[in-house]
Design a protein around this motif. Structure first.
Motif, PDB file in Angstrom:
ATOM      1  N   UNK A  25       7.985  10.074 -77.651  1.00  0.00           N
ATOM      2  CA  UNK A  25       6.936   9.354 -76.924  1.00  0.00           C
ATOM      3  C   UNK A  25       5.627  10.134 -76.960  1.00  0.00           C
ATOM      4  N   UNK A  26       5.710  11.430 -76.733  1.00  0.00           N
ATOM      5  CA  UNK A  26       4.515  12.284 -76.774  1.00  0.00           C
ATOM      6  C   UNK A  26       3.896  12.286 -78.170  1.00  0.00           C
ATOM      7  N   UNK A  27       4.731  12.385 -79.195  1.00  0.00           N
ATOM      8  CA  UNK A  27       4.234  12.348 -80.574  1.00  0.00           C
ATOM      9  C   UNK A  27       3.606  10.991 -80.888  1.00  0.00           C
ATOM     10  N   UNK A  28       4.257   9.918 -80.467  1.00  0.00           N
ATOM     11  CA  UNK A  28       3.728   8.575 -80.744  1.00  0.00           C
ATOM     12  C   UNK A  28       2.367   8.372 -80.086  1.00  0.00           C
ATOM     13  N   UNK A  29       2.225   8.781 -78.832  1.00  0.00           N
ATOM     14  CA  UNK A  29       0.926   8.663 -78.167  1.00  0.00           C
ATOM     15  C   UNK A  29      -0.137   9.493 -78.883  1.00  0.00           C
ATOM     16  N   UNK A  30       0.240  10.681 -79.298  1.00  0.00           N
ATOM     17  CA  UNK A  30      -0.708  11.569 -79.972  1.00  0.00           C
ATOM     18  C   UNK A  30      -1.102  11.030 -81.338  1.00  0.00           C
TER      19      UNK A  30
ATOM     20  N   UNK B   9      -1.058   7.852 -82.211  1.00  0.00           N
ATOM     21  CA  UNK B   9      -1.839   6.631 -82.008  1.00  0.00           C
ATOM     22  C   UNK B   9      -3.235   6.938 -81.460  1.00  0.00           C
ATOM     23  N   UNK B  10      -3.294   7.703 -80.370  1.00  0.00           N
ATOM     24  CA  UNK B  10      -4.562   7.931 -79.669  1.00  0.00           C
ATOM     25  C   UNK B  10      -5.294   9.216 -80.071  1.00  0.00           C
ATOM     26  N   UNK B  11      -4.591  10.148 -80.716  1.00  0.00           N
ATOM     27  CA  UNK B  11      -5.213  11.426 -81.058  1.00  0.00           C
ATOM     28  C   UNK B  11      -5.118  12.442 -79.938  1.00  0.00           C
TER      29      UNK B  11
ATOM     30  N   UNK C  15      -7.523  11.999 -91.674  1.00  0.00           N
ATOM     31  CA  UNK C  15      -8.778  12.338 -90.988  1.00  0.00           C
ATOM     32  C   UNK C  15      -9.015  11.573 -89.691  1.00  0.00           C
ATOM     33  N   UNK C  16      -8.167  10.548 -89.365  1.00  0.00           N
ATOM     34  CA  UNK C  16      -8.374   9.761 -88.156  1.00  0.00           C
ATOM     35  C   UNK C  16      -7.018   9.437 -87.532  1.00  0.00           C
ATOM     36  N   UNK C  17      -7.036   8.949 -86.285  1.00  0.00           N
ATOM     37  CA  UNK C  17      -5.801   8.529 -85.638  1.00  0.00           C
ATOM     38  C   UNK C  17      -5.388   7.150 -86.175  1.00  0.00           C
TER      39      UNK C  17
ATOM     40  N   UNK D 279      -4.772   4.564 -84.355  1.00  0.00           N
ATOM     41  CA  UNK D 279      -5.552   3.557 -83.622  1.00  0.00           C
ATOM     42  C   UNK D 279      -6.896   3.313 -84.312  1.00  0.00           C
ATOM     43  N   UNK D 280      -7.554   4.385 -84.736  1.00  0.00           N
ATOM     44  CA  UNK D 280      -8.825   4.238 -85.454  1.00  0.00           C
ATOM     45  C   UNK D 280      -8.598   3.523 -86.787  1.00  0.00           C
ATOM     46  N   UNK D 281      -7.493   3.835 -87.454  1.00  0.00           N
ATOM     47  CA  UNK D 281      -7.178   3.193 -88.731  1.00  0.00           C
ATOM     48  C   UNK D 281      -7.009   1.686 -88.547  1.00  0.00           C
ATOM     49  N   UNK D 282      -6.318   1.279 -87.498  1.00  0.00           N
ATOM     50  CA  UNK D 282      -6.061  -0.147 -87.307  1.00  0.00           C
ATOM     51  C   UNK D 282      -7.320  -0.925 -86.925  1.00  0.00           C
ATOM     52  N   UNK D 283      -8.310  -0.248 -86.385  1.00  0.00           N
ATOM     53  CA  UNK D 283      -9.534  -0.942 -85.977  1.00  0.00           C
ATOM     54  C   UNK D 283     -10.570  -1.002 -87.106  1.00  0.00           C
TER      55      UNK D 283
END
Length: 181
Positions: free
Chosen positions: A154-159, A161-163, A172-174, A176-180
């Motif tokens: 869970x900690x890895x997944x949040x990190x 996704x959100x950085x 170079x990006x999280x 979440x940034x990739x999906x946007x």
């Protein structure tokens, strides 16, 4: 220490195949610290003395670091070649080692033993039933021989996704940034 050899050309061909299939966003996940896994530590200890006091096996982790560096470098190279593609690398090893080296910061107490396993470090016999599992899995880094607990995942997944809270796992990006983009 054994030498690691990775067929980087094959990796590049797979990326190109994805690119030509019109895939423009690719995520590569690195390997975690298998040299710290309960089974690995148990296999590299003997019955009378513990190697490194139950800590990680350096030569194995050095191979993981080398592998992840090769894959990360390949991702960077391919990203420069395929300019309109977004390719990122997520270094699970880096994130898990931050947890292992700073367990209290993330709410963990046991970084060496499996929550569900039997024998030294829970690495001798795997998780045969829920009765052999620890009472508080959220305080352990390892669930069984090689797999992190739900709390670590869970900690890895949040990190990833959100950085955060484990910074710079994905570059170079999280995700979440990739999906946007």
């Amino acid at each position: 220490m054994p030498t690691l050899s990775l067929p980087v050309e094959l990796n590049s061909l797979q990326q190109q195949d994805l690119y030509y299939a019109n895939v423009r966003k690719i995520i590569y996940m690195g390997l975690g610290p298998l040299g710290c896994a309960p089974r690995t530590v148990w296999e590299n200890s003997n019955s009378t003395a513990e190697i490194n006091g139950g800590k990680c096996i350096d030569w194995i982790n050095e191979m993981i670091i080398e592998y992840n560096a090769i894959v990360s470098s390949s991702v960077v190279d391919m990203g420069m070649e395929l300019r309109d593609a977004q390719i990122i690398f997520c270094d699970v090893y880096k994130g898990m080692m931050d947890i292992i080296n700073n367990p209290r910061r993330y709410g963990f107490e046991n970084v060496h033993s499996a929550c569900c396993g039997i024998g030294r470090y829970g690495g001798m016999v795997g998780c045969v039933s829920k009765e052999v599992a620890c009472e508080e899995p959220s305080t352990h880094v390892w669930w069984d021989f090689y797999n992190p607990t739900k709390a670590v995942n869970t900690l890895l997944a949040h990190s990833i996704w959100f950085g955060q809270p484990l910074f710079d796992i994905c570059l170079p990006i999280s995700i979440q940034q990739l999906t946007s983009m």
